[in-house]
Design a protein around this motif. Sequence first.
Motif, short mmCIF file in Angstrom:
data_model
loop_
_atom_site.label_atom_id
_atom_site.label_comp_id
_atom_site.label_asym_id
_atom_site.label_seq_id
_atom_site.Cartn_x
_atom_site.Cartn_y
_atom_site.Cartn_z
N HIS A 160 0.77 -1.12 -0.19
CA HIS A 160 -0.02 -0.08 -0.18
C HIS A 160 0.75 1.16 0.16
CE1 HIS A 160 -3.55 -2.04 1.08
NE2 HIS A 160 -3.17 -2.39 1.69
N CYS A 161 0.32 2.02 -0.78
CA CYS A 161 0.92 3.25 -0.93
C CYS A 161 0.20 4.43 -0.82
CB CYS A 161 1.82 3.34 -2.20
SG CYS A 161 2.35 5.12 -2.80
N TRP A 162 0.80 5.65 0.05
CA TRP A 162 -0.31 6.82 0.45
C TRP A 162 0.59 7.67 0.09
CZ3 TRP A 162 -5.41 7.15 2.58
CH2 TRP A 162 -5.81 5.22 2.89
N VAL A 163 -0.57 8.74 -0.47
CA VAL A 163 0.23 10.19 0.12
C VAL A 163 -0.51 11.73 0.79
CG1 VAL A 163 -0.55 10.76 -2.09
CG2 VAL A 163 0.66 12.13 -1.38
N ALA A 164 0.00 11.90 2.18
CA ALA A 164 -1.31 12.93 2.14
C ALA A 164 -0.52 14.07 2.31
CB ALA A 164 -1.09 12.28 4.03
N GLY A 165 -1.20 15.64 1.66
CA GLY A 165 -0.65 16.44 2.11
C GLY A 165 -1.64 17.70 3.15
N SER B 118 -6.50 14.55 1.41
CA SER B 118 -5.71 16.14 1.43
C SER B 118 -7.10 17.23 2.61
CB SER B 118 -6.47 16.44 0.03
OG SER B 118 -5.73 15.89 -0.93
N VAL B 119 -5.81 17.40 2.75
CA VAL B 119 -6.31 18.63 4.14
C VAL B 119 -6.42 19.94 3.79
CG1 VAL B 119 -5.75 19.32 6.52
CG2 VAL B 119 -5.35 17.04 5.63
N ALA B 120 -7.46 20.42 3.78
CA ALA B 120 -7.99 21.73 3.29
C ALA B 120 -6.92 22.17 1.64
CB ALA B 120 -6.95 22.54 4.08
N PRO B 121 -7.67 21.63 1.21
CA PRO B 121 -6.57 21.89 0.00
C PRO B 121 -7.90 23.21 -0.42
CG PRO B 121 -9.29 20.53 -0.62
CD PRO B 121 -8.75 20.58 0.85
N PRO B 122 -6.67 24.35 -1.22
CA PRO B 122 -6.84 25.25 -1.63
C PRO B 122 -7.51 24.98 -3.16
CG PRO B 122 -4.58 25.26 -1.92
CD PRO B 122 -4.96 23.72 -1.74
N ALA B 123 -8.41 25.40 -3.21
CA ALA B 123 -9.42 24.81 -4.55
C ALA B 123 -9.50 26.59 -4.58
CB ALA B 123 -10.44 23.81 -4.59
#
Length: 218
Positions: A101-106, A129-134
């Motif tokens: 398993h491979c995860w990405v957090a930003g 994705s924490v608080a993505p600046p959409a």
Amino acid sequence: MPEVIFPGPEGRLEGRYHPQRDRDAPIAIVLHPHPQFGGTMNNKVVYNLHYAFYNMGFTVLRFNFRGVGRSQGEYDQGVGELSDAASALDYLQSMNSNSKHCWVAGFSFGAWIGMQLLMRRPEITGFISVAPPANMYDFSFLAPCPSSGLIINGAADRVAPPADTRSLVSKLQEQKGITITHEEVEGAGHFFSEEEQMNQMIGSVSDYVKRRLTETTR
């Protein structure tokens, strides 16, 4: 917490690497907020995400983008930072070739970079994705979004307004074959500065990841 220096596209990158004893442990990288607004790998949200993944049995790497801390190079509008993230993932995978398993957090800017990394790397099985600046960045490259994940933000975020995040989520939720989970933390601003808000956000992330690890579907 072992300090590591690994090769990036513009020279050395500085990171913190936290391996598990289990050779088959899942892996995760954590990406920090905007380098030009004080973002570093020691940002509180990034630090807490790092330990949340480690405590769930992941081998974790967080690192400084080019030009931050002891990482070489200079800020590159997100283009070079995406290459840095790809190099970090290469480094992490080279040390953990058995991982399934491979995860990405930003967080914030890091969430934008993380979502782009998803598009390049089919082996990523989940994202946070924490608080993505959409409101600041175009996320339309997520067509289609290749893996399921959690988008979480503060309901009182003034940097990345919740309305823009909800709009991004609703677009992604129309896509078939993946599941986008969305949560908002009541009263929380961009940085989850109250301890209770931070704990709630990290708790939601942990619950989500644990659930995903026991499921067979993406």
